[in-house]
Design a protein around this motif. Structure first.
Motif, PDB file in Angstrom:
ATOM      1  N   GLY A 137       0.808  -1.147  -0.093  1.00 57.48           N
ATOM      2  CA  GLY A 137      -0.124  -0.038  -0.111  1.00 57.48           C
ATOM      3  C   GLY A 137       0.781   1.120   0.067  1.00 57.48           C
ATOM      4  O   GLY A 137       2.154   1.101   0.228  1.00 57.48           O
ATOM      5  N   LEU A 138       0.288   2.163  -0.389  1.00 54.74           N
ATOM      6  CA  LEU A 138       0.836   3.674  -0.382  1.00 54.74           C
ATOM      7  C   LEU A 138       1.431   4.009   0.864  1.00 54.74           C
ATOM      8  O   LEU A 138       2.672   4.693   1.127  1.00 54.74           O
ATOM      9  N   ASN A 152      12.671  11.484  -2.021  1.00 56.45           N
ATOM     10  CA  ASN A 152      12.179  11.394  -3.430  1.00 56.45           C
ATOM     11  C   ASN A 152      10.819  10.140  -3.228  1.00 56.45           C
ATOM     12  O   ASN A 152       9.788  10.757  -3.944  1.00 56.45           O
ATOM     13  N   TYR A 153      10.833   9.420  -2.988  1.00 52.91           N
ATOM     14  CA  TYR A 153       9.950   8.181  -2.862  1.00 52.91           C
ATOM     15  C   TYR A 153       8.840   8.616  -1.810  1.00 52.91           C
ATOM     16  O   TYR A 153       7.647   8.510  -2.198  1.00 52.91           O
ATOM     17  N   ILE A 154       9.175   9.367  -0.852  1.00 51.76           N
ATOM     18  CA  ILE A 154       7.989   9.909   0.055  1.00 51.76           C
ATOM     19  C   ILE A 154       7.250  10.965  -0.644  1.00 51.76           C
ATOM     20  O   ILE A 154       6.032  10.774  -0.553  1.00 51.76           O
ATOM     21  N   ILE A 155       7.849  11.782  -1.235  1.00 48.91           N
ATOM     22  CA  ILE A 155       7.202  12.891  -1.889  1.00 48.91           C
ATOM     23  C   ILE A 155       6.354  12.151  -3.100  1.00 48.91           C
ATOM     24  O   ILE A 155       5.105  12.625  -3.309  1.00 48.91           O
ATOM     25  N   ILE A 159       2.311  12.547  -3.369  1.00 52.44           N
ATOM     26  CA  ILE A 159       1.713  12.957  -4.702  1.00 52.44           C
ATOM     27  C   ILE A 159       0.643  12.071  -5.171  1.00 52.44           C
ATOM     28  O   ILE A 159      -0.740  12.340  -5.537  1.00 52.44           O
ATOM     29  N   TYR A 160       1.004  10.606  -5.089  1.00 57.67           N
ATOM     30  CA  TYR A 160       0.112   9.887  -5.364  1.00 57.67           C
ATOM     31  C   TYR A 160      -1.459   9.853  -4.534  1.00 57.67           C
ATOM     32  O   TYR A 160      -2.496   9.861  -5.090  1.00 57.67           O
ATOM     33  N   GLY A 165      -6.919  11.201  -3.701  1.00 62.59           N
ATOM     34  CA  GLY A 165      -7.830  11.626  -2.757  1.00 62.59           C
ATOM     35  C   GLY A 165      -8.656  12.983  -3.436  1.00 62.59           C
ATOM     36  O   GLY A 165      -9.825  13.288  -3.236  1.00 62.59           O
ATOM     37  N   PHE A 166      -8.113  13.577  -4.287  1.00 65.77           N
ATOM     38  CA  PHE A 166      -8.708  14.827  -5.046  1.00 65.77           C
ATOM     39  C   PHE A 166      -9.584  13.963  -6.158  1.00 65.77           C
ATOM     40  O   PHE A 166     -10.675  14.630  -6.128  1.00 65.77           O
ATOM     41  N   ILE A 167      -9.237  13.125  -6.877  1.00 71.15           N
ATOM     42  CA  ILE A 167     -10.075  12.467  -7.738  1.00 71.15           C
ATOM     43  C   ILE A 167     -11.478  12.072  -7.115  1.00 71.15           C
ATOM     44  O   ILE A 167     -12.537  11.975  -7.645  1.00 71.15           O
ATOM     45  N   LEU A 168     -11.308  11.130  -6.002  1.00 68.42           N
ATOM     46  CA  LEU A 168     -12.333  10.279  -5.276  1.00 68.42           C
ATOM     47  C   LEU A 168     -13.120  11.505  -4.846  1.00 68.42           C
ATOM     48  O   LEU A 168     -14.530  11.663  -5.069  1.00 68.42           O
TER      49      LEU A 168
END
Length: 191
Positions: A137-138, A152-155, A159-160, A165-168
């Motif tokens: 999971g994220l 970098n992976y945290i950021i 972002i994902y 969340g925005f799309i939902l």
């Protein structure tokens, strides 16, 4: 990260939807029942506000003790995280619907407000559960990136999470808007 991110996104979305969809359905039905009766509404209004004030992730240890497995415990905690807001806003919408002489648009607005807040709380809860329990999971991506000191992976994971969340949220907002417009057009035809 790139090769497994799709699996992590799907895992997080599965946890979200398996807990959230039943919470939305049950919450709307209970909210309608509570909102129909003025006395029941007054009794349950305060009780539900207290239930909503419980931080969902605090329920995880209890759910793990009861279910003894991460996935069922996670689903129950996600369910509980969304349930109270959906019930409260649906009940408010039904109360206002009755007070305004059958204005369905008011009820729709409140129901979808509860669904939108509920999905945000449930989404945050999923990520927190994953950070605490591991697996896939994220949330796990963020925690693993932290442990390997890879900002970098945290950021990227953040972002994902934000985009999903925005799309939902926007899907629920648009659906509520269209339902509201359909009701408005139906009311105008009846006049």
């Amino acid at each position: 990260m790139e090769q497994n991110i799709f699996v992590d996104v799907l895992t997080s979305l599965q946890r979200l939807l398996v807990g959230y969809i039943p919470a939305a359905i049950v919450g709307i039905f209970i909210g309608i029942f509570i909102g129909i009766n003025r006395i029941v509404y007054r009794i349950f209004k305060r009780i539900l506000q207290m239930a909503r004030s419980i931080i969902p992730i605090a329920l995880l240890p209890i759910a793990l003790i009861v279910f003894k497995q991460i996935e069922p415990a996670a689903f129950v905690v996600v369910f509980m995280s969304a349930l109270w807001t959906v019930i409260i806003d649906t009940a408010k919408g039904v109360r206002q619907f009755r007070q305004e002489g059958g204005n369905f648009r008011v009820a729709i607005h409140h129901i979808f407000r509860g669904l939108r807040i509920g999905i945000w709380v449930a989404w945050f809860t999923v990520i927190a559960i994953e950070m605490l329990t591991g697996g896939r999971g994220l949330g796990v991506v963020i925690w693993s990136a932290y442990n390997s000191r890879n900002p970098n992976y945290i950021i990227q994971a953040i972002i994902y999470i934000s985009i999903i969340g925005f799309i939902l949220d926007q899907l629920l907002d648009i659906t509520g808007y269209f339902l509201s417009q359909i009701v408005l057009e139906g009311q105008q035809r009846d006049l």
